[in-house]
Design a protein around this motif. Structure first.
Motif, PDB file in Angstrom:
ATOM      1  N   VAL A  11       0.895  -1.202  -0.116  1.00  0.00           N
ATOM      2  CA  VAL A  11      -0.042   0.078  -0.154  1.00  0.00           C
ATOM      3  C   VAL A  11       0.959   1.305   0.021  1.00  0.00           C
ATOM      4  CG1 VAL A  11      -1.592   1.274   1.412  1.00  0.00           C
ATOM      5  CG2 VAL A  11      -2.005  -1.053   1.049  1.00  0.00           C
ATOM      6  N   VAL A  12       1.914   1.159   0.624  1.00  0.00           N
ATOM      7  CA  VAL A  12       2.772   2.699   0.956  1.00  0.00           C
ATOM      8  C   VAL A  12       3.331   2.468  -0.365  1.00  0.00           C
ATOM      9  CG1 VAL A  12       4.798   3.345   2.068  1.00  0.00           C
ATOM     10  CG2 VAL A  12       3.216   2.341   3.281  1.00  0.00           C
ATOM     11  N   ALA A  13       3.795   1.457  -1.120  1.00  0.00           N
ATOM     12  CA  ALA A  13       4.411   1.700  -2.541  1.00  0.00           C
ATOM     13  C   ALA A  13       3.504   2.099  -3.573  1.00  0.00           C
ATOM     14  CB  ALA A  13       5.108   0.174  -3.123  1.00  0.00           C
ATOM     15  N   LEU A  14       2.314   1.733  -3.366  1.00  0.00           N
ATOM     16  CA  LEU A  14       1.296   2.275  -4.380  1.00  0.00           C
ATOM     17  C   LEU A  14       0.996   3.764  -4.001  1.00  0.00           C
ATOM     18  CD1 LEU A  14      -1.324  -0.612  -4.428  1.00  0.00           C
ATOM     19  CD2 LEU A  14       0.194   0.329  -6.229  1.00  0.00           C
ATOM     20  N   LEU A  15       0.929   4.106  -3.038  1.00  0.00           N
ATOM     21  CA  LEU A  15       0.876   5.702  -2.392  1.00  0.00           C
ATOM     22  C   LEU A  15       1.915   6.575  -3.234  1.00  0.00           C
ATOM     23  CD1 LEU A  15      -0.707   5.365   1.076  1.00  0.00           C
ATOM     24  CD2 LEU A  15      -1.914   6.161  -1.105  1.00  0.00           C
ATOM     25  N   ASN A  16       3.166   5.894  -3.027  1.00  0.00           N
ATOM     26  CA  ASN A  16       4.285   6.775  -3.300  1.00  0.00           C
ATOM     27  C   ASN A  16       4.336   6.588  -4.690  1.00  0.00           C
ATOM     28  OD1 ASN A  16       5.513   7.353  -0.768  1.00  0.00           O
ATOM     29  ND2 ASN A  16       6.603   5.528  -0.745  1.00  0.00           N
ATOM     30  N   ALA A  17       3.778   5.668  -5.626  1.00  0.00           N
ATOM     31  CA  ALA A  17       3.732   5.929  -7.127  1.00  0.00           C
ATOM     32  C   ALA A  17       2.824   6.782  -7.810  1.00  0.00           C
ATOM     33  CB  ALA A  17       3.567   4.231  -7.682  1.00  0.00           C
ATOM     34  N   THR A  18       1.851   7.243  -6.985  1.00  0.00           N
ATOM     35  CA  THR A  18       1.093   8.047  -7.707  1.00  0.00           C
ATOM     36  C   THR A  18       1.616   9.500  -7.743  1.00  0.00           C
ATOM     37  OG1 THR A  18      -0.081   8.652  -5.238  1.00  0.00           O
ATOM     38  CG2 THR A  18      -1.109   6.813  -6.771  1.00  0.00           C
ATOM     39  N   PRO A  19       1.427   9.997  -8.909  1.00  0.00           N
ATOM     40  CA  PRO A  19       2.060  11.574  -8.835  1.00  0.00           C
ATOM     41  C   PRO A  19       1.184  12.411  -7.903  1.00  0.00           C
ATOM     42  CG  PRO A  19       0.564  10.976 -10.604  1.00  0.00           C
ATOM     43  CD  PRO A  19       0.714   9.802 -10.013  1.00  0.00           C
ATOM     44  N   ASP A  20       2.010  13.585  -7.767  1.00  0.00           N
ATOM     45  CA  ASP A  20       1.467  14.559  -6.704  1.00  0.00           C
ATOM     46  C   ASP A  20       0.645  15.312  -7.484  1.00  0.00           C
ATOM     47  OD1 ASP A  20       2.897  13.782  -4.628  1.00  0.00           O
ATOM     48  OD2 ASP A  20       4.415  15.049  -4.990  1.00  0.00           O
ATOM     49  N   GLN A  21      -0.514  15.656  -6.927  1.00  0.00           N
ATOM     50  CA  GLN A  21      -1.648  16.742  -7.319  1.00  0.00           C
ATOM     51  C   GLN A  21      -1.172  18.077  -7.177  1.00  0.00           C
ATOM     52  OE1 GLN A  21      -4.275  15.220  -9.204  1.00  0.00           O
ATOM     53  NE2 GLN A  21      -3.101  13.347  -8.789  1.00  0.00           N
ATOM     54  N   PRO A  22      -1.417  18.952  -8.407  1.00  0.00           N
ATOM     55  CA  PRO A  22      -1.242  20.234  -8.121  1.00  0.00           C
ATOM     56  C   PRO A  22      -2.208  20.910  -7.085  1.00  0.00           C
ATOM     57  CG  PRO A  22      -2.576  19.859 -10.133  1.00  0.00           C
ATOM     58  CD  PRO A  22      -2.226  18.405  -9.583  1.00  0.00           C
ATOM     59  N   ASN A  23      -1.624  21.679  -6.258  1.00  0.00           N
ATOM     60  CA  ASN A  23      -2.392  22.584  -5.338  1.00  0.00           C
ATOM     61  C   ASN A  23      -2.858  23.793  -5.737  1.00  0.00           C
ATOM     62  OD1 ASN A  23      -3.530  23.056  -2.982  1.00  0.00           O
ATOM     63  ND2 ASN A  23      -1.632  23.593  -1.703  1.00  0.00           N
ATOM     64  N   VAL A  24      -3.577  23.911  -6.695  1.00  0.00           N
ATOM     65  CA  VAL A  24      -4.163  24.940  -7.391  1.00  0.00           C
ATOM     66  C   VAL A  24      -5.614  25.287  -7.075  1.00  0.00           C
ATOM     67  CG1 VAL A  24      -4.628  26.362  -9.568  1.00  0.00           C
ATOM     68  CG2 VAL A  24      -2.599  24.842  -9.520  1.00  0.00           C
ATOM     69  N   PRO A  25      -5.901  26.331  -6.449  1.00  0.00           N
ATOM     70  CA  PRO A  25      -7.314  26.506  -5.998  1.00  0.00           C
ATOM     71  C   PRO A  25      -8.540  26.658  -7.231  1.00  0.00           C
ATOM     72  CG  PRO A  25      -6.316  28.583  -5.737  1.00  0.00           C
ATOM     73  CD  PRO A  25      -5.248  27.557  -5.978  1.00  0.00           C
ATOM     74  N   LEU A  26      -9.655  25.911  -6.892  1.00  0.00           N
ATOM     75  CA  LEU A  26     -10.518  26.152  -8.269  1.00  0.00           C
ATOM     76  C   LEU A  26     -11.220  27.554  -8.224  1.00  0.00           C
ATOM     77  CD1 LEU A  26     -12.205  22.606  -8.172  1.00  0.00           C
ATOM     78  CD2 LEU A  26     -10.395  23.220  -9.466  1.00  0.00           C
ATOM     79  N   VAL A  27     -11.235  28.159  -6.974  1.00  0.00           N
ATOM     80  CA  VAL A  27     -12.062  29.228  -7.099  1.00  0.00           C
ATOM     81  C   VAL A  27     -11.129  30.296  -6.246  1.00  0.00           C
ATOM     82  CG1 VAL A  27     -14.144  30.563  -6.308  1.00  0.00           C
ATOM     83  CG2 VAL A  27     -14.260  28.347  -6.935  1.00  0.00           C
ATOM     84  N   THR A  28     -11.127  31.445  -6.840  1.00  0.00           N
ATOM     85  CA  THR A  28     -10.373  32.409  -6.044  1.00  0.00           C
ATOM     86  C   THR A  28     -11.194  33.705  -6.022  1.00  0.00           C
ATOM     87  OG1 THR A  28      -9.306  33.517  -8.082  1.00  0.00           O
ATOM     88  CG2 THR A  28      -8.052  31.919  -7.055  1.00  0.00           C
ATOM     89  N   TYR A  29     -10.969  34.201  -4.780  1.00  0.00           N
ATOM     90  CA  TYR A  29     -11.863  35.618  -4.323  1.00  0.00           C
ATOM     91  C   TYR A  29     -10.861  36.953  -4.615  1.00  0.00           C
ATOM     92  CZ  TYR A  29     -15.459  31.977  -3.331  1.00  0.00           C
ATOM     93  OH  TYR A  29     -16.145  31.047  -3.222  1.00  0.00           O
ATOM     94  N   GLU A  30     -11.338  37.653  -4.977  1.00  0.00           N
ATOM     95  CA  GLU A  30     -10.700  38.925  -4.910  1.00  0.00           C
ATOM     96  C   GLU A  30     -11.411  39.875  -3.825  1.00  0.00           C
ATOM     97  OE1 GLU A  30     -10.126  40.839  -8.625  1.00  0.00           O
ATOM     98  OE2 GLU A  30      -9.244  38.968  -9.474  1.00  0.00           O
TER      99      GLU A  30
END
Length: 50
Positions: A25-44
């Motif tokens: 399980v740890v090997a599978l979790l390390n094999a997945t690519p990191d997801q970008p941390n970009v917000p879907l909604v931004t407020y000004e």
């Protein structure tokens, strides 16, 4: 004595299988690519002056 030996071997085999599964399980979790941390909604902030 045979029952005790069978029980001990069963417990040992279960522990080895659980440890192997956790490593898998740890090997599978390390094999997945990191997801970008970009917000879907931004407020000004409106009306704010600097």
């Amino acid at each position: 004595m045979n029952r005790l030996l069978a029980a001990a071997l069963t417990v040992a085999a279960g522990a080895v299988l659980a440890f192997g599964a956790s490593l898998g399980v740890v090997a599978l979790l390390n094999a997945t690519p990191d997801q970008p941390n970009v917000p879907l909604v931004t407020y000004e902030t409106a009306g704010r002056e600097r």
